[in-house]
Design an enzyme around this catalytic site. Structure first.
Site, mmCIF file in Angstrom:
data_model
loop_
_atom_site.group_PDB
_atom_site.id
_atom_site.type_symbol
_atom_site.label_atom_id
_atom_site.label_comp_id
_atom_site.label_asym_id
_atom_site.label_seq_id
_atom_site.Cartn_x
_atom_site.Cartn_y
_atom_site.Cartn_z
ATOM 1 N N ARG A 51 0.813 -1.216 0.000
ATOM 2 C CA ARG A 51 0.000 0.000 0.000
ATOM 3 C C ARG A 51 0.851 1.273 0.000
ATOM 4 O O ARG A 51 0.412 2.313 -0.481
ATOM 5 C CB ARG A 51 -0.939 -0.010 1.209
ATOM 6 C CG ARG A 51 -2.005 -1.098 1.122
ATOM 7 C CD ARG A 51 -2.973 -0.999 2.261
ATOM 8 N NE ARG A 51 -4.029 -1.999 2.154
ATOM 9 C CZ ARG A 51 -5.057 -2.080 2.983
ATOM 10 N NH1 ARG A 51 -5.182 -1.206 3.974
ATOM 11 N NH2 ARG A 51 -5.969 -3.015 2.829
ATOM 12 N N ASP A 78 -14.932 8.894 9.422
ATOM 13 C CA ASP A 78 -13.847 7.945 9.205
ATOM 14 C C ASP A 78 -12.541 8.683 9.460
ATOM 15 O O ASP A 78 -12.496 9.914 9.415
ATOM 16 C CB ASP A 78 -13.879 7.389 7.782
ATOM 17 C CG ASP A 78 -13.167 6.046 7.666
ATOM 18 O OD1 ASP A 78 -13.846 4.996 7.650
ATOM 19 O OD2 ASP A 78 -11.920 6.031 7.606
#
Length: 284
Positions: free
Chosen positions: A41, A153
């Site tokens: 990632r 979030d």
């Protein structure tokens, strides 16, 4: 010569520092088995920063004072954002058949009460918009309540997608056909990767804000009717799970409901609330 992906890795020390940092900042555990996932990632960030390797990224982060500016991007990169429309559909059926009718029955003295629902780990917004579809149908039928939905979030990337409300067409397969026709807009000339957008009538009732569940307090109303926090706590240590749940309960109105993921049902065994269904708890 550029380092190949096969030969390029974070040092053990740098991975451990990243894991400790993410655990401290957002509560997510990154055991050694997650090292390859984290490295994969971070390669996009390496390209964005024009760095030569993961080793260079570790140097930038910890030895060249890059952490202050890079932390939000690091959090975006390593947080898991799995989400679907109508995921664990039993909860939405329960919301329609039991939770909302019960909450409205508690507020018969109010004219056209506002129901507040919080998707506390909203990812790209599929959960928040699923809630909106269910409540919009109910509100149109009952005509005796209003609703507002907050999605929060820790990742700024997924919040941006939630605000855009544009999704790959393949994501909407779980949405019932009637709701697709009422609440989704389809391009007249779909491209090679067809997309859909949530209709403005729903978008107006859904807001997205950044929030870290590990924060000591939340700038959220304390009369929320329903909180969804599903399939997130499994990544947290037990002490952090308990602390997050305790803070969430403080933001529920008496009689309000907290919904956890079905995989987190054991987390709820220590909750000082009344369990009304699998992974569903009511504040008393």
């Amino acid at each position: 010569m550029p380092t190949s992906a096969e030969d390029d890795h974070l040092s053990v020390a740098d991975f451990q520092r990243i894991a400790a940092l993410i655990g401290e900042q957002v509560g997510i555990r990154l055991p050694p088995a997650k090292r390859l996932m984290v490295e994969g990632r971070l390669r996009k960030r390496i390209r964005a920063l024009h760095l030569a390797s993961l080793r260079a990224y570790g140097d930038y982060l910890f030895r060249q004072d890059g952490l202050g500016s890079e932390l939000p991007y690091l959090i975006n990169a390593v947080t898991t954002n799995k989400t679907d429309f109508f995921r664990e559909p039993e909860h939405f059926e329960l919301m329609e058949k039991m939770l909302v009718p019960d909450l409205l029955a508690q507020r018969l003295a109010e004219r056209n009460p506002l129901l507040k629902v919080w998707s506390a780990a909203s990812s790209t917004g599929a959960e928040a918009y699923t809630i909106a579809m269910v409540l919009a149908d109910m509100a149109a039928q009952r005509r005796d309540f209003r609703y507002s939905i907050l999605g929060t979030d820790v990742s700024t990337d997924v919040l941006a997608q939630g605000r855009r409300a544009i999704y790959p067409a393949e994501m909407i397969a779980p949405v019932p056909p009637g709701m697709q026709s009422r609440y989704l807009m389809f391009a007249r000339r779909p491209g090679p990767r067809p997309e859909v957008r949530i209709v403005p009538e729903l978008r107006r009732n859904v807001q997205f804000h950044r929030l870290n569940l590990m924060a000591s307090s939340f700038p959220i109303d304390r009369d929320v009717d329903i909180i969804f926090l599903r399939n997130v706590l499994i990544y947290f240590e037990k002490a952090d799970q308990a602390a997050v749940i305790s803070r969430l309960i403080d933001h529920l109105r008496p009689g309000g409901y907290l919904l956890l993921g079905h995989s987190e049902s054991m987390v709820g065994t220590s909750i000082t609330m009344r369990q009304v269904a699998p992974a569903v708890f009511q504040k008393i």
